[in-house]
Design an enzyme around this catalytic site. Structure first.
Site, PDB file in Angstrom:
ATOM      1  N   THR A  17      -6.648   6.203  -3.444  1.00  0.00           N
ATOM      2  CA  THR A  17      -6.132   6.963  -2.547  1.00  0.00           C
ATOM      3  C   THR A  17      -5.803   8.580  -3.135  1.00  0.00           C
ATOM      4  O   THR A  17      -6.260   9.399  -2.430  1.00  0.00           O
ATOM      5  CB  THR A  17      -4.851   6.312  -1.903  1.00  0.00           C
ATOM      6  OG1 THR A  17      -5.154   4.991  -1.343  1.00  0.00           O
ATOM      7  CG2 THR A  17      -4.385   7.240  -0.932  1.00  0.00           C
ATOM      8  N   LYS A  38      -9.752   4.700   5.864  1.00  0.00           N
ATOM      9  CA  LYS A  38      -9.374   3.436   5.226  1.00  0.00           C
ATOM     10  C   LYS A  38      -9.778   2.108   6.071  1.00  0.00           C
ATOM     11  O   LYS A  38      -9.131   1.761   6.699  1.00  0.00           O
ATOM     12  CB  LYS A  38      -7.991   3.446   4.751  1.00  0.00           C
ATOM     13  CG  LYS A  38      -7.431   2.117   3.926  1.00  0.00           C
ATOM     14  CD  LYS A  38      -7.632   2.267   2.425  1.00  0.00           C
ATOM     15  CE  LYS A  38      -6.950   0.991   1.898  1.00  0.00           C
ATOM     16  NZ  LYS A  38      -7.118   1.216   0.243  1.00  0.00           N
ATOM     17  N   SER A  42      -4.363  -3.766   3.594  1.00  0.00           N
ATOM     18  CA  SER A  42      -3.457  -4.825   3.555  1.00  0.00           C
ATOM     19  C   SER A  42      -2.279  -4.388   3.278  1.00  0.00           C
ATOM     20  O   SER A  42      -2.107  -3.160   2.428  1.00  0.00           O
ATOM     21  CB  SER A  42      -4.047  -5.994   2.949  1.00  0.00           C
ATOM     22  OG  SER A  42      -4.377  -5.681   1.663  1.00  0.00           O
ATOM     23  N   ASP A  55      -1.416   4.073   2.359  1.00  0.00           N
ATOM     24  CA  ASP A  55      -2.616   4.608   1.822  1.00  0.00           C
ATOM     25  C   ASP A  55      -3.262   5.444   2.909  1.00  0.00           C
ATOM     26  O   ASP A  55      -3.862   6.594   2.875  1.00  0.00           O
ATOM     27  CB  ASP A  55      -3.483   3.687   1.182  1.00  0.00           C
ATOM     28  CG  ASP A  55      -3.166   3.271  -0.307  1.00  0.00           C
ATOM     29  OD1 ASP A  55      -1.983   3.947  -0.605  1.00  0.00           O
ATOM     30  OD2 ASP A  55      -3.461   2.257  -0.596  1.00  0.00           O
ATOM     31  N   GLU A 117     -12.312   5.293   1.706  1.00  0.00           N
ATOM     32  CA  GLU A 117     -11.825   4.402   0.541  1.00  0.00           C
ATOM     33  C   GLU A 117     -11.733   2.943   0.814  1.00  0.00           C
ATOM     34  O   GLU A 117     -11.587   2.454   1.949  1.00  0.00           O
ATOM     35  CB  GLU A 117     -10.322   5.032   0.497  1.00  0.00           C
ATOM     36  CG  GLU A 117      -9.551   4.368  -0.727  1.00  0.00           C
ATOM     37  CD  GLU A 117      -8.065   4.302  -0.587  1.00  0.00           C
ATOM     38  OE1 GLU A 117      -7.364   3.615  -1.239  1.00  0.00           O
ATOM     39  OE2 GLU A 117      -7.457   5.220   0.059  1.00  0.00           O
ATOM     40  N   GLY A 118     -12.391   2.442  -0.226  1.00  0.00           N
ATOM     41  CA  GLY A 118     -12.458   0.946  -0.259  1.00  0.00           C
ATOM     42  C   GLY A 118     -11.106   0.338  -0.359  1.00  0.00           C
ATOM     43  O   GLY A 118      -9.830   0.898  -0.315  1.00  0.00           O
ATOM     44  N   VAL A 119     -11.126  -0.973  -0.293  1.00  0.00           N
ATOM     45  CA  VAL A 119      -9.809  -1.824  -0.678  1.00  0.00           C
ATOM     46  C   VAL A 119     -10.120  -2.600  -2.027  1.00  0.00           C
ATOM     47  O   VAL A 119     -10.996  -3.301  -2.088  1.00  0.00           O
ATOM     48  CB  VAL A 119      -9.560  -2.523   0.443  1.00  0.00           C
ATOM     49  CG1 VAL A 119     -10.789  -3.519   0.761  1.00  0.00           C
ATOM     50  CG2 VAL A 119      -8.296  -3.525   0.291  1.00  0.00           C
ATOM     51  N   GLY A 120      -9.036  -2.407  -2.962  1.00  0.00           N
ATOM     52  CA  GLY A 120      -9.117  -3.037  -4.163  1.00  0.00           C
ATOM     53  C   GLY A 120     -10.378  -2.647  -4.962  1.00  0.00           C
ATOM     54  O   GLY A 120     -10.968  -1.640  -5.123  1.00  0.00           O
ATOM     55  N   ASN A 177      -9.015   9.043 -13.763  1.00  0.00           N
ATOM     56  CA  ASN A 177      -7.590   9.314 -13.040  1.00  0.00           C
ATOM     57  C   ASN A 177      -6.574   8.872 -14.221  1.00  0.00           C
ATOM     58  O   ASN A 177      -6.568   7.641 -14.634  1.00  0.00           O
ATOM     59  CB  ASN A 177      -7.392   8.343 -11.776  1.00  0.00           C
ATOM     60  CG  ASN A 177      -6.061   8.789 -11.150  1.00  0.00           C
ATOM     61  OD1 ASN A 177      -5.613   9.685 -11.225  1.00  0.00           O
ATOM     62  ND2 ASN A 177      -5.347   7.742 -10.742  1.00  0.00           N
TER      63      ASN A 177
END
Length: 231
Positions: A17, A38, A42, A55, A117-120, A177
């Protein structure tokens, strides 16, 4: 001309994020109308306006139009902070790509750039036979991999890159990052990543610097994104 890319991560909690919001600020500074998305989130909380995810709200705030409908930014909002397939089961729903695609098409119609943005991580399951990677695969999106700079990042980054390429996706590059300011030998690890990852480094984000202030670190990512569109 509208273009989109997918922000993948080496793991959960490595700054997807933060990187996506920073890229949005960099794109806007370069003169593009840009928005974040997004598709699946979850760990959403119930508000007076419905389920909301921090996010997704950050992506909404970093977009050119911060008043975009939340349902376009985050069409699949799930309550429990679990892997999406489990959170969806707890909510009594099954995740599919159709509502995400409908939201994406509407965002694309009004913006020159869409940052998704993906998740995990890359292979987080969403539903039987459906993974986070399928968003990038089926929508044919170039991928930027966010590497959280901490112990273990080399293995996670190399495995993620291998999986992205094995799935037939275009790995545009990667962003480092600095999630762990106390990481040992950070520059040596960065040098190793630059040597071993099969795509260029598109920027390294400093620790504790807000996206709007860190946007200048992602000039290479803006340039790479633009070259994909023009190519």
């Amino acid at each position: 001309m509208t273009a989109a890319l997918f922000i993948a991560g080496t793991d959960t909690g490595i700054g997807k994020t933060h990187a996506a919001c920073t890229l949005l600020h960099a794109l806007r500074a370069a003169g593009y109308s840009a928005c974040g998305m997004k598709p699946v989130a979850s760990g959403c909380v119930e508000t007076a306006n419905g389920l909301r995810n921090d996010d997704a709200l950050a992506l909404q705030a970093a977009s050119s139009d911060a008043n975009l409908p939340y349902a376009l930014i985050n069409p699949v909002a799930l309550r429990d902070p679990l892997s999406p397939h489990l959170a969806a089961a707890h909510d009594g729903v099954e995740i599919s790509l159709a509502p995400m695609r409908a939201a994406f098409d509407r965002l694309s119609a009004g913006h020159q750039r869409v940052v998704i943005e993906g998740v995990g991580g890359w292979l987080v399951p969403l539903a039987p036979g459906l993974f986070a990677a399928d968003i990038a695969k089926q929508w044919r999106l170039p991928v930027i991999l966010v590497v959280g700079l901490r112990l273990g990042c080399l293995n996670h980054a190399l495995l993620s890159a291998r999986a992205i390429l094995a799935d037939g996706c275009h790995l545009l590059g990667w962003i480092g990052n600095r999630v762990d300011p106390a990481m040992d030998a950070p520059e040596e690890n960065l040098a190793t990543l630059r040597e071993l990852l099969p795509a260029p480094c598109l920027g390294v984000l400093p620790h504790g610097v807000a996206p709007a202030q860190a946007a200048g670190e992602l000039a290479a990512a803006v340039s790479a994104f633009t070259s994909v569109v023009l190519g």
